[in-house]
Design a protein around this motif. Structure first.
Motif, PDB file in Angstrom:
ATOM      1  N   GLY A 227     -47.217 -35.197  10.066  1.00  0.00           N
ATOM      2  CA  GLY A 227     -47.514 -33.953  10.762  1.00  0.00           C
ATOM      3  C   GLY A 227     -48.136 -34.320  12.097  1.00  0.00           C
ATOM      4  O   GLY A 227     -49.095 -35.094  12.147  1.00  0.00           O
ATOM      5  N   ALA A 228     -47.574 -33.812  13.202  1.00  0.00           N
ATOM      6  CA  ALA A 228     -48.057 -34.199  14.533  1.00  0.00           C
ATOM      7  C   ALA A 228     -49.171 -33.267  14.996  1.00  0.00           C
ATOM      8  O   ALA A 228     -49.086 -32.050  14.845  1.00  0.00           O
ATOM      9  CB  ALA A 228     -46.913 -34.178  15.530  1.00  0.00           C
ATOM     10  N   GLN A 229     -50.236 -33.864  15.543  1.00  0.00           N
ATOM     11  CA  GLN A 229     -51.369 -33.110  16.075  1.00  0.00           C
ATOM     12  C   GLN A 229     -51.409 -33.255  17.603  1.00  0.00           C
ATOM     13  O   GLN A 229     -50.489 -33.801  18.202  1.00  0.00           O
ATOM     14  CB  GLN A 229     -52.665 -33.656  15.460  1.00  0.00           C
ATOM     15  N   THR A 230     -52.458 -32.760  18.211  1.00  0.00           N
ATOM     16  CA  THR A 230     -52.754 -33.051  19.618  1.00  0.00           C
ATOM     17  C   THR A 230     -54.204 -33.559  19.657  1.00  0.00           C
ATOM     18  O   THR A 230     -54.926 -33.314  18.690  1.00  0.00           O
ATOM     19  CB  THR A 230     -52.629 -31.817  20.545  1.00  0.00           C
ATOM     20  N   PRO A 231     -54.638 -34.232  20.713  1.00  0.00           N
ATOM     21  CA  PRO A 231     -53.965 -34.469  21.983  1.00  0.00           C
ATOM     22  C   PRO A 231     -52.801 -35.441  21.853  1.00  0.00           C
ATOM     23  O   PRO A 231     -52.828 -36.348  21.029  1.00  0.00           O
ATOM     24  CB  PRO A 231     -55.060 -35.059  22.868  1.00  0.00           C
ATOM     25  N   GLN A 232     -51.791 -35.230  22.704  1.00  0.00           N
ATOM     26  CA  GLN A 232     -50.676 -36.149  22.804  1.00  0.00           C
ATOM     27  C   GLN A 232     -50.752 -36.791  24.182  1.00  0.00           C
ATOM     28  O   GLN A 232     -51.005 -36.101  25.169  1.00  0.00           O
ATOM     29  CB  GLN A 232     -49.356 -35.400  22.618  1.00  0.00           C
ATOM     30  N   ALA A 233     -50.569 -38.109  24.234  1.00  0.00           N
ATOM     31  CA  ALA A 233     -50.731 -38.863  25.489  1.00  0.00           C
ATOM     32  C   ALA A 233     -49.377 -39.319  26.011  1.00  0.00           C
ATOM     33  O   ALA A 233     -48.544 -39.784  25.229  1.00  0.00           O
ATOM     34  CB  ALA A 233     -51.623 -40.078  25.252  1.00  0.00           C
ATOM     35  N   PHE A 234     -49.175 -39.185  27.317  1.00  0.00           N
ATOM     36  CA  PHE A 234     -47.893 -39.533  27.917  1.00  0.00           C
ATOM     37  C   PHE A 234     -48.081 -40.244  29.254  1.00  0.00           C
ATOM     38  O   PHE A 234     -49.048 -39.972  29.979  1.00  0.00           O
ATOM     39  CB  PHE A 234     -47.058 -38.278  28.202  1.00  0.00           C
TER      40      PHE A 234
END
Ligand code: CTP
Ligand code: MG
Length: 224
Positions: free
Chosen positions: A159-166
Motif C-alpha cells: 500500500g503506497a503512502q506519502t510523502p513521495q520523493a522524486f
C-alpha cells in the motif's frame, strides 16, 4: 541542491463530513494541516514548502504558517478539482533549481522524520522516485461485476503512502502530461520512470473517515 515539499491540502474532505475542508479539521485544537506543515518545516531534509490550499482558504493557510513560524513556506496557492490538479498547481510554485520534490498529502498528519530520511537516502541511489509502502494485510481480490476473477499474490503488493520523493524534473514532466491518478508515482510509472519503495509507517495513515481522526488524535496525545 535544494529540496522542496509540496503539500496537497485542497481536498473537500467529503467523507469526513465536516463544515470545513479536511485540512482545517480540528485535531487536538489545531487544524489538521498544522501537523504536516510543522513536520516538514522542522525536517532537516526540506528547504522550501509550497501548499495547495482549499480554494478560498489560502489566507487561513498563510496565517497558520505564520503562527507556526513556518518560514520555509514560500507559496500558498489554490488547489484544483482533483488531487493531480492540486499537485500541478503546487509544483508550478517549486523553484526551477529544486533537485528533489517531495509530495505529501495533508490528510496524513503524522509524518515521521525517519520516513523522509529513508526516501532521500534511496532517491540518492539513482531512482526517479521513491514511495513509502506498507505490506498489505488482507488478501486482495479483483472483481468483474460481482464475481471474483483473481486473487492477487499479496507477497508482491504494498500500500503506497506519502510523502513521495522524486527527481524534480522527472515529476514535472510526468505531471505536465495532465493525466489523473491517485498518486504521483503512478504518473511517473506511466512514463517509464523507475520507482522504488521504502518502508512506510503505520502512523502515516490517511485520515478519511471520522474514526480516523480519533485514531490520529490518540497518536498525537502524549500519554500521561
Ligand atoms: N487533494 C487535493 N485536491 C483535491 C483532492 C484532494 O489537494 N482536489 C488532497 C487532499 O487534500 C488530501 C489528499 O489529496 O490531502 C488525499 O485526498 P483525500 O484523502 O481523498 O482527501 P479529500 O479529497 O479531501 O477527501 P474526500 O475524498 O473524502 O472528499
Ligand atoms: Mg478525495
Amino acid at each position: 541542491m535544494s529540496v522542496w515539499a509540496v503539500i496537497v491540502a485542497a481536498g473537500r474532505g467529503e467523507r469526513l463530513g465536516l463544515d470545513r475542508p479536511k485540512a482545517f479539521a480540528n485535531l487536538n485544537d489545531r487544524p489538521l494541516l498544522a501537523e504536516s506543515l510543522e513536520r516538514l518545516e522542522w525536517s532537516d531534509w526540506v528547504d522550501s514548502i509550497a501548499v495547495a490550499a482549499p480554494p478560498d482558504w489560502e489566507e487561513p493557510v498563510i496565517l497558520l504558517a505564520e503562527e507556526l513560524g513556518c518560514g520555509k513556506v514560500r507559496s500558498v496557492v489554490p488547489g484544483g478539482e482533483t488531487r493531480a490538479a492540486s499537485v500541478r498547481a503546487g509544483l508550478a510554485e517549486v523553484s526551477e533549481d529544486a533537485a528533489v520534490t517531495l509530495v505529501h498529502d495533508a490528510a496524513r498528519p503524522v509524518l515521521p522524520e525517519d520516513v523522509i530520511e529513508r526516501l532521500m537516502t534511496k532517491l540518492n541511489e539513482g531512482w526517479d522516485g521513491v514511495v513509502p509502502g506498507l505490506p498489505v494485510a488482507d488478501t486482495v481480490k479483483r472483481l468483474e461485476g460481482d464475481q471474483v476473477v483473481e486473487t492477487l499474490d499479496r507477497g508482491g503488493l504494498v500500500g503506497a503512502q506519502t510523502p513521495q520523493a522524486f527527481v524534480s524534473s522527472t515529476l514535472r514532466d510526468a505531471v505536465a502530461a495532465g493525466e489523473d491518478a491517485t498518486d504521483c508515482a503512478a504518473l511517473v510509472e506511466a512514463r517509464g520512470g523507475r520507482i522504488t519503495v521504502v518502508a512506510g509507517d503505520r502512523r502515516l495513515m490517511k485520515v478519511t473517515e471520522p474514526a480516523d481522526l480519533e485514531t490520529v488524535r490518540h497518536w498525537l496525545t502524549p500519554s500521561a
